[in-house]
Design an enzyme around this catalytic site. Structure first.
Site, PDB file in Angstrom:
ATOM      1  CG  HIS A   1      53.004 -34.583 -36.460  1.00 56.47           C
ATOM      2  ND1 HIS A   1      52.157 -34.041 -37.396  1.00 56.47           N
ATOM      3  CD2 HIS A   1      53.393 -33.538 -35.682  1.00 56.47           C
ATOM      4  CE1 HIS A   1      52.040 -32.732 -37.191  1.00 56.47           C
ATOM      5  NE2 HIS A   1      52.778 -32.411 -36.145  1.00 56.47           N
TER       6      HIS A   1
ATOM      7  CG  HIS B   1      56.182 -30.482 -32.224  1.00 55.99           C
ATOM      8  ND1 HIS B   1      56.469 -29.581 -33.224  1.00 55.99           N
ATOM      9  CD2 HIS B   1      54.938 -30.950 -32.488  1.00 55.99           C
ATOM     10  CE1 HIS B   1      55.427 -29.495 -34.048  1.00 55.99           C
ATOM     11  NE2 HIS B   1      54.484 -30.320 -33.624  1.00 55.99           N
ATOM     12  CG  LEU B   2      62.133 -34.909 -30.651  1.00 54.95           C
ATOM     13  CD1 LEU B   2      63.326 -35.675 -31.224  1.00 54.95           C
ATOM     14  CD2 LEU B   2      61.593 -35.634 -29.422  1.00 54.95           C
ATOM     15  NE  ARG B   3      57.669 -28.101 -28.141  1.00 56.30           N
ATOM     16  CZ  ARG B   3      56.684 -27.791 -28.963  1.00 56.30           C
ATOM     17  NH1 ARG B   3      56.930 -27.377 -30.186  1.00 56.30           N
ATOM     18  NH2 ARG B   3      55.437 -27.883 -28.572  1.00 56.30           N
TER      19      ARG B   3
ATOM     20  CG  ASN C   1      57.466 -26.383 -34.517  1.00 58.60           C
ATOM     21  OD1 ASN C   1      57.998 -27.472 -34.321  1.00 58.60           O
ATOM     22  ND2 ASN C   1      56.286 -26.070 -34.003  1.00 58.60           N
TER      23      ASN C   1
ATOM     24  CG  ASP D   1      53.297 -29.454 -37.517  1.00 61.41           C
ATOM     25  OD1 ASP D   1      52.168 -29.580 -37.993  1.00 61.41           O
ATOM     26  OD2 ASP D   1      53.534 -29.560 -36.304  1.00 61.41           O
TER      27      ASP D   1
ATOM     28  CG  HIS E   1      49.823 -27.200 -39.376  1.00 63.03           C
ATOM     29  ND1 HIS E   1      49.818 -27.585 -38.055  1.00 63.03           N
ATOM     30  CD2 HIS E   1      49.084 -26.070 -39.430  1.00 63.03           C
ATOM     31  CE1 HIS E   1      49.097 -26.731 -37.346  1.00 63.03           C
ATOM     32  NE2 HIS E   1      48.640 -25.798 -38.157  1.00 63.03           N
TER      33      HIS E   1
ATOM     34  CG  HIS F   1      47.665 -32.222 -37.043  1.00 60.81           C
ATOM     35  ND1 HIS F   1      47.147 -31.313 -37.913  1.00 60.81           N
ATOM     36  CD2 HIS F   1      48.860 -31.734 -36.656  1.00 60.81           C
ATOM     37  CE1 HIS F   1      48.008 -30.311 -38.037  1.00 60.81           C
ATOM     38  NE2 HIS F   1      49.060 -30.547 -37.282  1.00 60.81           N
TER      39      HIS F   1
ATOM     40  CG  ASP G   1      50.751 -32.235 -33.255  1.00 60.98           C
ATOM     41  OD1 ASP G   1      51.935 -31.850 -33.311  1.00 60.98           O
ATOM     42  OD2 ASP G   1      49.786 -31.470 -33.398  1.00 60.98           O
TER      43      ASP G   1
HETATM   44  O1  DOR Z   1      48.965 -27.795 -31.031  1.00 59.13           O
HETATM   45  C1  DOR Z   1      49.966 -27.763 -31.738  1.00 59.13           C
HETATM   46  N1  DOR Z   1      51.189 -27.570 -31.207  1.00 59.13           N
HETATM   47  N2  DOR Z   1      49.828 -27.901 -33.062  1.00 59.13           N
HETATM   48  C2  DOR Z   1      50.860 -27.720 -33.898  1.00 59.13           C
HETATM   49  O2  DOR Z   1      50.674 -27.885 -35.071  1.00 59.13           O
HETATM   50  C3  DOR Z   1      52.179 -27.306 -33.388  1.00 59.13           C
HETATM   51  C4  DOR Z   1      52.359 -27.726 -32.001  1.00 59.13           C
HETATM   52  C5  DOR Z   1      53.540 -27.110 -31.302  1.00 59.13           C
HETATM   53  O3  DOR Z   1      54.613 -26.986 -31.896  1.00 59.13           O
HETATM   54  O4  DOR Z   1      53.417 -26.782 -30.108  1.00 59.13           O
HETATM   55 ZN    ZN Z   2      50.596 -29.340 -36.959  1.00 59.79          ZN
END
Ligand code: DOR
Ligand code: ZN
Length: 423
Positions: free
Chosen positions: A56, A58-60, A90, A148, A175, A228, A301
């Protein structure tokens, strides 16, 4: 070429053994003593762990490269002893089609640090209204689906997603956040939210959706994975469902077992995350859930954000914490040093179980397994300083905390991808 990791304390599935690990062509071909290799990595006094699988992250990229990109996120991963990451969809554009999936896979191959496994969106644009191209994304190589960052609020769409995904052997990673109940809440609702004058989120925000997704899983007999978990009540719901035979698995993050919402009284926006960090009762229940097997996996996360998105007033700041470089040390410090889990148990939560939940390679040091390995020094302690992170996201709530367990080297497919000495 044969690479030998010599004389380390090797974390095997259920025990730690002082021995050598021999690697040939990216595969572990020997575990024992007196083995020989062409290249020797001395690990005496150090601990050899299976590469962490962080399911889990986020590589953006694409779209939010100012927060992180595949290169910086992969570098941060290997610096954290992580050899495989699953990245959330996302992004911008959202990873809801095969073109974005292919882009991520190709970019990760060019970067060539850790293994990057994309997660596809459940719905188009993560808008919750119509299903994404799950079949085409499955062909392109996604390892799961998730919206997510938000819940799929329409239960029928969630049902269809679960059925469709299961036809492709994929799981939904849920999520859990009832959007209609959040109502502008930015922290856990309780004593500290009142004290700070910050709008709170009830535990029910999370628990309602955990229940909904478990109900769907039970009715359809399709496995589901809860992301999470942060509430004591959520842990109880999952425990009861498992005892009833529901095919539910669950994950939590270091901030939920190491921190309480006392941290929000600093008004430091690096403490803002979704779901929010809760109270001591929840923290202890999360640890209990890890101990008794209710919670299968530890993930980060990892949610890197730019200064611009965090250096604003609390209500306006982005949700999320940068966690991939500290997850091993924080977990080791708060779970193993405290006696809650043994080190082999911790590594199962951080590597073997994520591999099992998603059907990925790796997850344990065993003969014939992929040589995804990290070497750590459990006696080395340091004070966390987010400004020193390799991730573009400096937003850690652990700034100033002393932790134990320094990552020295990370090997992916038998090749050294991170070496602390060469930083
Ligand atoms: O705090 C969070 N940030 N929870 C999430 O589920 C998404 C994540 C994000 O993409 O910044
Ligand atoms: Zn999440």
């Amino acid at each position: 070429m044969k690479t030998l990791i010599q004389g380390g304390n090797v974390v095997l599935k259920d025990r730690i053994e002082k021995c050598d690990v021999l690697i040939e062509d990216g595969i572990i071909t020997g575990i024992g003593s007196g083995l020989e290799g062409d290249e020797v990595i001395r690990a005496s006094g150090k601990t050899v762990i299976p590469g962490i699988i962080d399911m889990h992250v986020h590589l953006r990229e694409p779209g939010f490269e100012g927060k992180e990109d595949i290169a910086s996120g992969s570098l941060a991963a290997v610096a954290g002893g992580v050899t495989q990451v699953c990245c959330m969809p996302n992004t911008d554009p959202v990873c809801d089609n095969a073109v974005v999936v292919n882009y991520i896979i190709n970019r990760a191959k060019q970067v060539d640090l850790c293994k990057v496994r994309p997660i596809g969106a459940i719905t188009r644009g993560e808008q919750g209204e119509s299903l994404a191209d799950i079949g085409k994304m499955a062909q392109a190589g996604i390892v799961a689906i998730s919206d997510d960052g938000r819940s799929v609020m329409n239960s029928n769409i969630m049902r269809l997603a679960m059925e469709y995904a299961s036809d492709f052997g994929l799981k939904c990673l849920c999520h859990c956040e009832d959007k209609t109940l959040v109502d502008g809440g930015v922290v856990n609702e309780g004593y500290n939210s009142t004290l700070c004058g910050l709008k709170g989120q009830l535990r029910a925000v999370e628990d309602i959706m955990i229940c909904r997704d478990i109900c769907l899983s039970r009715s359809l007999d399709i496995p589901v994975h809860i992301c999470h978990v942060s509430t004591y009540s959520g842990v109880d719901i999952i425990r009861a469902a498992k005892a009833d035979g529901v095919k539910v698995t669950a994950e939590t993050c270091p901030h939920y077992f190491a921190l309480t919402d006392d941290i929000i009284t600093s008004f430091d926006t690096y403490t803002k995350v979704s779901p929010p960090v809760r109270e001591e009762r929840d923290r202890l229940a999360v640890i209990e859930g890890l101990k008794d097997g209710t919670i299968d996996c530890i993930v980060t996360d990892h949610a890197p954000h730019s200064k611009k998105d965090k250096e604003v007033e609390y209500n306006l700041a982005a949700f999320g914490m940068s966690g991939i470089e500290t997850s091993f040390a924080v977990s080791y410090t708060y779970l193993v040093k405290t006696g809650a889990l043994t080190l082999p148990e911790l590594m199962r939560k951080m590597s073997y179980e994520p591999a099992k939940v998603l059907g990925l390679e790796g997850g344990e040091i065993c003969e014939g397994g992929v040589a995804d390995i990290a070497i750590v020094d459990l006696d080395a302690d340091y004070v966390v300083d987010g400004e020193k992170f390799l991730s573009k996201g400096k937003n850690t709530p652990f700034n100033g905390c002393r932790v134990w367990g320094k990552v020295l080297k990370t090997l992916v497919d038998g090749k050294v991808k991170f070496d602390a000495e060469k930083l």
